[in-house]
Design a protein around this motif. Sequence first.
Motif, PDB file in Angstrom:
ATOM      1  N   MET A   1       0.840  -1.177   0.000  1.00 47.32           N
ATOM      2  CA  MET A   1       0.000   0.000   0.000  1.00 47.32           C
ATOM      3  C   MET A   1       0.878   1.230   0.000  1.00 47.32           C
ATOM      4  SD  MET A   1      -2.969   0.303   2.858  1.00 47.32           S
ATOM      5  CE  MET A   1      -4.045   1.352   2.006  1.00 47.32           C
ATOM      6  N   LYS A   2       0.501   2.189  -0.784  1.00 46.65           N
ATOM      7  CA  LYS A   2       1.324   3.391  -0.941  1.00 46.65           C
ATOM      8  C   LYS A   2       1.357   4.238   0.325  1.00 46.65           C
ATOM      9  CE  LYS A   2       0.249   3.565  -5.818  1.00 46.65           C
ATOM     10  NZ  LYS A   2      -0.572   4.205  -6.824  1.00 46.65           N
ATOM     11  N   LEU A   3       0.189   4.444   0.919  1.00 45.88           N
ATOM     12  CA  LEU A   3       0.090   5.270   2.117  1.00 45.88           C
ATOM     13  C   LEU A   3      -0.642   4.496   3.206  1.00 45.88           C
ATOM     14  CD1 LEU A   3      -1.012   8.616   0.448  1.00 45.88           C
ATOM     15  CD2 LEU A   3       1.241   8.085   1.348  1.00 45.88           C
ATOM     16  N   ASN A   4      -0.152   4.571   4.421  1.00 45.20           N
ATOM     17  CA  ASN A   4      -0.796   3.868   5.522  1.00 45.20           C
ATOM     18  C   ASN A   4      -1.720   4.754   6.335  1.00 45.20           C
ATOM     19  OD1 ASN A   4       0.156   1.219   5.179  1.00 45.20           O
ATOM     20  ND2 ASN A   4       2.177   1.940   5.753  1.00 45.20           N
ATOM     21  N   TRP A   5      -1.685   6.051   6.040  1.00 41.70           N
ATOM     22  CA  TRP A   5      -2.549   7.001   6.729  1.00 41.70           C
ATOM     23  C   TRP A   5      -3.344   7.762   5.682  1.00 41.70           C
ATOM     24  CZ3 TRP A   5      -3.029   6.743  11.892  1.00 41.70           C
ATOM     25  CH2 TRP A   5      -2.028   6.065  12.597  1.00 41.70           C
ATOM     26  N   TYR A   6      -4.642   7.850   5.894  1.00 38.37           N
ATOM     27  CA  TYR A   6      -5.513   8.568   4.972  1.00 38.37           C
ATOM     28  C   TYR A   6      -5.208  10.064   5.080  1.00 38.37           C
ATOM     29  CZ  TYR A   6      -9.839  10.118   2.718  1.00 38.37           C
ATOM     30  OH  TYR A   6     -10.759  10.698   1.880  1.00 38.37           O
ATOM     31  N   PRO A   7      -4.911  10.719   3.958  1.00 38.34           N
ATOM     32  CA  PRO A   7      -4.505  12.131   4.002  1.00 38.34           C
ATOM     33  C   PRO A   7      -5.533  13.065   4.648  1.00 38.34           C
ATOM     34  CG  PRO A   7      -4.078  11.207   1.834  1.00 38.34           C
ATOM     35  CD  PRO A   7      -4.839  10.171   2.603  1.00 38.34           C
ATOM     36  N   GLY A   8      -6.815  12.743   4.580  1.00 37.84           N
ATOM     37  CA  GLY A   8      -7.835  13.625   5.138  1.00 37.84           C
ATOM     38  C   GLY A   8      -8.202  13.355   6.576  1.00 37.84           C
ATOM     39  N   ALA A   9      -7.507  12.443   7.236  1.00 36.84           N
ATOM     40  CA  ALA A   9      -7.891  12.037   8.592  1.00 36.84           C
ATOM     41  C   ALA A   9      -7.046  12.697   9.668  1.00 36.84           C
ATOM     42  CB  ALA A   9      -7.773  10.517   8.731  1.00 36.84           C
ATOM     43  N   GLN A  10      -7.671  12.908  10.806  1.00 37.06           N
ATOM     44  CA  GLN A  10      -6.924  13.265  12.003  1.00 37.06           C
ATOM     45  C   GLN A  10      -6.285  11.976  12.502  1.00 37.06           C
ATOM     46  OE1 GLN A  10      -9.372  14.235  15.387  1.00 37.06           O
ATOM     47  NE2 GLN A  10      -7.614  14.610  16.703  1.00 37.06           N
ATOM     48  N   GLN A  11      -5.017  12.010  12.833  1.00 39.54           N
ATOM     49  CA  GLN A  11      -4.325  10.802  13.288  1.00 39.54           C
ATOM     50  C   GLN A  11      -4.300  10.731  14.809  1.00 39.54           C
ATOM     51  OE1 GLN A  11      -0.417  10.287  11.628  1.00 39.54           O
ATOM     52  NE2 GLN A  11      -1.108  10.775   9.566  1.00 39.54           N
ATOM     53  N   ARG A  12      -4.755   9.581  15.319  1.00 40.74           N
ATOM     54  CA  ARG A  12      -4.667   9.238  16.734  1.00 40.74           C
ATOM     55  C   ARG A  12      -4.135   7.815  16.770  1.00 40.74           C
ATOM     56  NH1 ARG A  12      -5.423  12.014  21.136  1.00 40.74           N
ATOM     57  NH2 ARG A  12      -6.547  10.283  22.010  1.00 40.74           N
ATOM     58  N   ARG A  13      -2.988   7.594  17.340  1.00 39.72           N
ATOM     59  CA  ARG A  13      -2.351   6.277  17.275  1.00 39.72           C
ATOM     60  C   ARG A  13      -2.765   5.393  18.455  1.00 39.72           C
ATOM     61  NH1 ARG A  13       2.146   6.392  13.525  1.00 39.72           N
ATOM     62  NH2 ARG A  13       2.119   8.435  12.527  1.00 39.72           N
ATOM     63  N   SER A  14      -3.700   4.496  18.175  1.00 39.09           N
ATOM     64  CA  SER A  14      -4.192   3.569  19.192  1.00 39.09           C
ATOM     65  C   SER A  14      -3.120   2.533  19.522  1.00 39.09           C
ATOM     66  CB  SER A  14      -5.433   2.836  18.671  1.00 39.09           C
ATOM     67  OG  SER A  14      -5.820   1.810  19.567  1.00 39.09           O
ATOM     68  N   PRO A  15      -3.039   2.123  20.790  1.00 40.56           N
ATOM     69  CA  PRO A  15      -2.137   1.025  21.135  1.00 40.56           C
ATOM     70  C   PRO A  15      -2.763  -0.340  20.820  1.00 40.56           C
ATOM     71  CG  PRO A  15      -3.209   1.833  23.120  1.00 40.56           C
ATOM     72  CD  PRO A  15      -3.674   2.722  21.976  1.00 40.56           C
ATOM     73  N   HIS A  16      -4.011  -0.372  20.401  1.00 40.11           N
ATOM     74  CA  HIS A  16      -4.737  -1.623  20.189  1.00 40.11           C
ATOM     75  C   HIS A  16      -4.664  -2.072  18.738  1.00 40.11           C
ATOM     76  CE1 HIS A  16      -7.332  -0.365  23.864  1.00 40.11           C
ATOM     77  NE2 HIS A  16      -6.122  -0.718  24.200  1.00 40.11           N
ATOM     78  N   TYR A  17      -3.525  -2.628  18.383  1.00 43.42           N
ATOM     79  CA  TYR A  17      -3.314  -3.191  17.044  1.00 43.42           C
ATOM     80  C   TYR A  17      -2.108  -4.114  17.119  1.00 43.42           C
ATOM     81  CZ  TYR A  17       0.802  -0.316  16.255  1.00 43.42           C
ATOM     82  OH  TYR A  17       2.051   0.235  16.343  1.00 43.42           O
ATOM     83  N   ASN A  18      -1.903  -4.875  16.063  1.00 40.36           N
ATOM     84  CA  ASN A  18      -0.683  -5.663  15.936  1.00 40.36           C
ATOM     85  C   ASN A  18      -0.397  -5.891  14.455  1.00 40.36           C
ATOM     86  OD1 ASN A  18      -2.726  -7.536  15.490  1.00 40.36           O
ATOM     87  ND2 ASN A  18      -2.033  -8.989  17.032  1.00 40.36           N
ATOM     88  N   GLU A  19       0.603  -6.688  14.165  1.00 45.01           N
ATOM     89  CA  GLU A  19       1.003  -6.939  12.786  1.00 45.01           C
ATOM     90  C   GLU A  19       0.020  -7.878  12.105  1.00 45.01           C
ATOM     91  OE1 GLU A  19       3.605  -5.438  11.233  1.00 45.01           O
ATOM     92  OE2 GLU A  19       4.004  -4.348  13.103  1.00 45.01           O
ATOM     93  N   ARG A  20      -0.175  -7.680  10.828  1.00 46.21           N
ATOM     94  CA  ARG A  20      -0.950  -8.635  10.038  1.00 46.21           C
ATOM     95  C   ARG A  20      -0.069  -9.863   9.806  1.00 46.21           C
ATOM     96  NH1 ARG A  20      -5.528  -6.332   7.840  1.00 46.21           N
ATOM     97  NH2 ARG A  20      -5.541  -4.050   7.688  1.00 46.21           N
TER      98      ARG A  20
END
Length: 180
Positions: free
Chosen positions: A1-20
């Motif tokens: 994927m080219k970008l991992n963050w949507y350009p129009g979004a406010q970014q808040r980095r949740s600790p609730h995730y892991n690797e695919r």
Amino acid sequence: MKLNWYPGAQQRRSPHYNERPPACRPSLLVVHCISLPAGEYGGNYIDDLFMGTLDCQAHPSFDSLRGVRVSAHCLIRRNGAIVQYVPFDKRAWHAGVSVFAGQESCNDFSIGVELEGTDTTSYTEAQYQALAQLTIWLQQQLPALTSERIVGHSDIAPGRKHDPGVAFDWNKYFALIKQE
């Protein structure tokens, strides 16, 4: 994927995730809905839930959320504002026990988008427009993410989940993403 963050979004980095899983790219979009407390909009409770900072004593209905670790890739507020919590190349924790086309553990290969709302309350025009724009952008980044691979949470967890519910106008949404 080219970008991992949507350009129009406010970014808040949740600790609730892991690797695919290795070599797993998103190929499914799951539409959800959420409101905290149920049926109330605005405020920071959804944000707090996804960030792991929800005060479970702030409302009686939050007691069942004590210790819950959940996130979505994005939340679309009633006014159409998008908040992104997890990069798209990471696994957000939104689907739970789920299956799509015989493949279990949909979090592994999906992107989860929450709409601020309830199963039975109409969504706003701003939300449909924002969801359509986000979807089109994601489809440009991820060719495997076809319209046939866009579902509701109820489709991958039938009987357990009902969102985005009867209030979500799938025909309107699909018409918007086909116009672009």
